[in-house]
Scaffold this active site. Structure first.
Site, PDB file in Angstrom:
ATOM      1  N   GLU A  96       0.835  -1.218   0.000  1.00 48.63           N
ATOM      2  CA  GLU A  96       0.000   0.000   0.000  1.00 48.63           C
ATOM      3  C   GLU A  96       0.864   1.261   0.000  1.00 48.63           C
ATOM      4  O   GLU A  96       0.638   2.179  -0.790  1.00 48.63           O
ATOM      5  CB  GLU A  96      -0.898   0.035   1.245  1.00 48.63           C
ATOM      6  CG  GLU A  96      -1.937  -1.082   1.331  1.00 48.63           C
ATOM      7  CD  GLU A  96      -2.955  -1.053   0.212  1.00 48.63           C
ATOM      8  OE1 GLU A  96      -3.051  -0.042  -0.509  1.00 48.63           O
ATOM      9  OE2 GLU A  96      -3.662  -2.058   0.046  1.00 48.63           O
ATOM     10  N   ASN A 135       1.353   3.899  -3.087  1.00 47.55           N
ATOM     11  CA  ASN A 135       0.981   5.309  -2.913  1.00 47.55           C
ATOM     12  C   ASN A 135       2.097   6.249  -3.358  1.00 47.55           C
ATOM     13  O   ASN A 135       1.831   7.270  -3.998  1.00 47.55           O
ATOM     14  CB  ASN A 135       0.612   5.591  -1.461  1.00 47.55           C
ATOM     15  CG  ASN A 135      -0.801   5.165  -1.137  1.00 47.55           C
ATOM     16  OD1 ASN A 135      -1.560   4.772  -2.013  1.00 47.55           O
ATOM     17  ND2 ASN A 135      -1.165   5.243   0.129  1.00 47.55           N
ATOM     18  N   ARG A 167      -9.140   3.142  -8.006  1.00 47.22           N
ATOM     19  CA  ARG A 167      -8.534   3.058  -6.681  1.00 47.22           C
ATOM     20  C   ARG A 167      -9.652   3.113  -5.638  1.00 47.22           C
ATOM     21  O   ARG A 167     -10.625   3.838  -5.791  1.00 47.22           O
ATOM     22  CB  ARG A 167      -7.515   4.184  -6.480  1.00 47.22           C
ATOM     23  CG  ARG A 167      -6.442   4.222  -7.590  1.00 47.22           C
ATOM     24  CD  ARG A 167      -5.064   4.497  -7.065  1.00 47.22           C
ATOM     25  NE  ARG A 167      -4.703   3.633  -5.961  1.00 47.22           N
ATOM     26  CZ  ARG A 167      -4.244   2.399  -6.102  1.00 47.22           C
ATOM     27  NH1 ARG A 167      -4.102   1.864  -7.290  1.00 47.22           N
ATOM     28  NH2 ARG A 167      -3.938   1.690  -5.050  1.00 47.22           N
TER      29      ARG A 167
HETATM   30  N1  LIG Z   1       2.823   9.119  -0.911  1.00 48.83           N
HETATM   31  C1  LIG Z   1       1.782   9.938  -1.183  1.00 48.83           C
HETATM   32  N2  LIG Z   1       1.992  11.142  -1.805  1.00 48.83           N
HETATM   33  C2  LIG Z   1       0.958  11.953  -2.097  1.00 48.83           C
HETATM   34  N3  LIG Z   1      -0.334  11.691  -1.792  1.00 48.83           N
HETATM   35  C3  LIG Z   1      -0.616  10.528  -1.168  1.00 48.83           C
HETATM   36  C4  LIG Z   1       0.434   9.595  -0.822  1.00 48.83           C
HETATM   37  N4  LIG Z   1      -0.145   8.544  -0.193  1.00 48.83           N
HETATM   38  C5  LIG Z   1      -1.464   8.792  -0.156  1.00 48.83           C
HETATM   39  N5  LIG Z   1      -1.765   9.981  -0.734  1.00 48.83           N
HETATM   40  C6  LIG Z   1      -3.123  10.591  -0.836  1.00 48.83           C
HETATM   41  O1  LIG Z   1      -3.996   9.932   0.065  1.00 48.83           O
HETATM   42  C7  LIG Z   1      -5.121   9.399  -0.635  1.00 48.83           C
HETATM   43  C8  LIG Z   1      -5.608   8.123   0.025  1.00 48.83           C
HETATM   44  O2  LIG Z   1      -4.651   7.087  -0.090  1.00 48.83           O
HETATM   45  P1  LIG Z   1      -5.134   5.561   0.026  1.00 48.83           P
HETATM   46  O3  LIG Z   1      -5.897   5.396   1.285  1.00 48.83           O
HETATM   47  O4  LIG Z   1      -3.947   4.695  -0.177  1.00 48.83           O
HETATM   48  O5  LIG Z   1      -6.158   5.404  -1.193  1.00 48.83           O
HETATM   49  P2  LIG Z   1      -5.911   5.295  -2.777  1.00 48.83           P
HETATM   50  O6  LIG Z   1      -4.468   4.966  -3.021  1.00 48.83           O
HETATM   51  O7  LIG Z   1      -6.812   4.208  -3.216  1.00 48.83           O
HETATM   52  O8  LIG Z   1      -6.278   6.636  -3.353  1.00 48.83           O
HETATM   53  C9  LIG Z   1      -4.660   9.247  -2.070  1.00 48.83           C
HETATM   54  O9  LIG Z   1      -5.734   9.266  -2.989  1.00 48.83           O
HETATM   55  C10 LIG Z   1      -3.720  10.434  -2.226  1.00 48.83           C
HETATM   56  O10 LIG Z   1      -4.442  11.611  -2.482  1.00 48.83           O
HETATM   57 MG   LIG Z   2      -3.319   3.679  -1.936  1.00 42.42          MG
END
Ligand SMILES: Nc1ncnc2c1ncn2[C@@H]1O[C@H](COP(=O)(O)OP(=O)(O)O)[C@@H](O)[C@H]1O
Ligand SMILES: [Mg+2]
Lengths: 110, 142
Positions: free
Chosen positions: B49, B53, B108
């Site tokens: 995960e 991300n 996603r």
């Molecule tokens: N490493 C990262 N850099 C920038 N934004 C991030 C990062 N990790 C997460 N995010 C933000 O947090 C949101 C939620 O992440 P997550 O719960 O993993 O859901 P998803 O990946 O399905 O969108 C993402 O849609 C993104 O906007």
């Molecule tokens: Mg994610």
């Protein structure tokens, strides 16, 4: 490498995914499944997850997307035989409130 | 400060093909202290995960490095740190809300942070806009 195996019988499409489902593999799997759903126009889609050892939340996105597409063409959608690893992430997301999940990895048949 | 019994550092280019490599490398490292099958599965999922991300959201498919650090201590606590120098998160609380996603492809689930939170004991997300995200996850093995 992730693969999918399909059986189409009596308008029921069984899609068996083989391998890990993550963001990297999801794209290819998704394209293949969507192509077959639109091509065969089944009345029921069974997503067989018994050969998926690893799945992360990209798999949840994959499942929800195929569920929506199936509903759009008027087909029912069920998950069958998730392994225990996969079951835990399905439970975490409450997928069972949206669609039927049948069988577990203990009744490994084919 | 306690000393780690062992540690591993891994720097990978932000290519999606490295998602599997990252989680499997961490799993092999943790295998040194005999985790249960369930613990290994949880850790692999959480790593997948965070790394995904960084690749998808942090670097938005542009080139960058994903930094992975893993340590374990004599009390069987594991600390995993995953870091990128991507765009960062504006509102961490909102980002961590289950089902929240900024992705527009519809593919996603917005469940990544929820997975990390559920499968690990502790999750810290530190971010500054424009300078990236640091995710620190802790789990104590049985
Ligand atoms: N490493 C990262 N850099 C920038 N934004 C991030 C990062 N990790 C997460 N995010 C933000 O947090 C949101 C939620 O992440 P997550 O719960 O993993 O859901 P998803 O990946 O399905 O969108 C993402 O849609 C993104 O906007
Ligand atoms: Mg994610």
């Amino acid at each position: 490498m992730e693969k999918i195996k399909c059986i189409f019988e009596n308008k029921v499409l069984t899609v068996r995914i083989i391998g890990d489902i993550d963001h990297h593999s999801a794209r290819g799997v998704r394209e293949k499944i969507d192509y077959i759903i639109f091509d065969k126009k089944p009345i029921l889609v069974l997503l067989d997850l018994s050969a998926v050892e690893f799945m992360d939340s990209s798999g949840l996105g994959l499942i929800l997307g195929r569920y929506t597409i199936s509903k759009d063409i008027g087909a029912d959608f069920k998950i069958i035989r998730p392994s225990s690893n996969v079951k835990r992430i399905l439970d975490l997301a409450g997928i069972d409130r949206l669609m039927k999940i049948e069988g577990d990895d203990n009744n490994e048949a084919c | 400060m306690r000393h780690a019994k062992n540690q591993m550092k891994l720097y990978l280019p932000s290519l999606s093909i490295n998602e599997g490599l990252a989680r499997n490398a961490v799993a092999m490292f943790i295998a040194q202290i005999n985790p249960t099958i369930e613990e290994i599965s949880d850790i692999k999922c959480a790593v997948s995960e965070a790394v995904t991300n960084s690749i998808v959201h942090g670097y938005k498919y542009s080139q960058g490095i994903v930094y992975i650090g893993v340590k374990y201590f004599s009390d069987r606590t594991i600390v995993i740190e995953i870091k990128d120098k991507g765009c960062g998160i504006e509102n961490i609380e909102q980002a961590m809300t289950p089902l929240f996603t900024t992705d527009t492809s519809g593919e996603r689930s917005g469940m990544g942070f929820a997975v990390m939170q559920t499968f690990m004991d502790k999750l810290d997300v530190i971010s500054k806009i424009g300078s990236g995200v640091r995710v620190v996850m802790t789990k104590k093995l049985k």
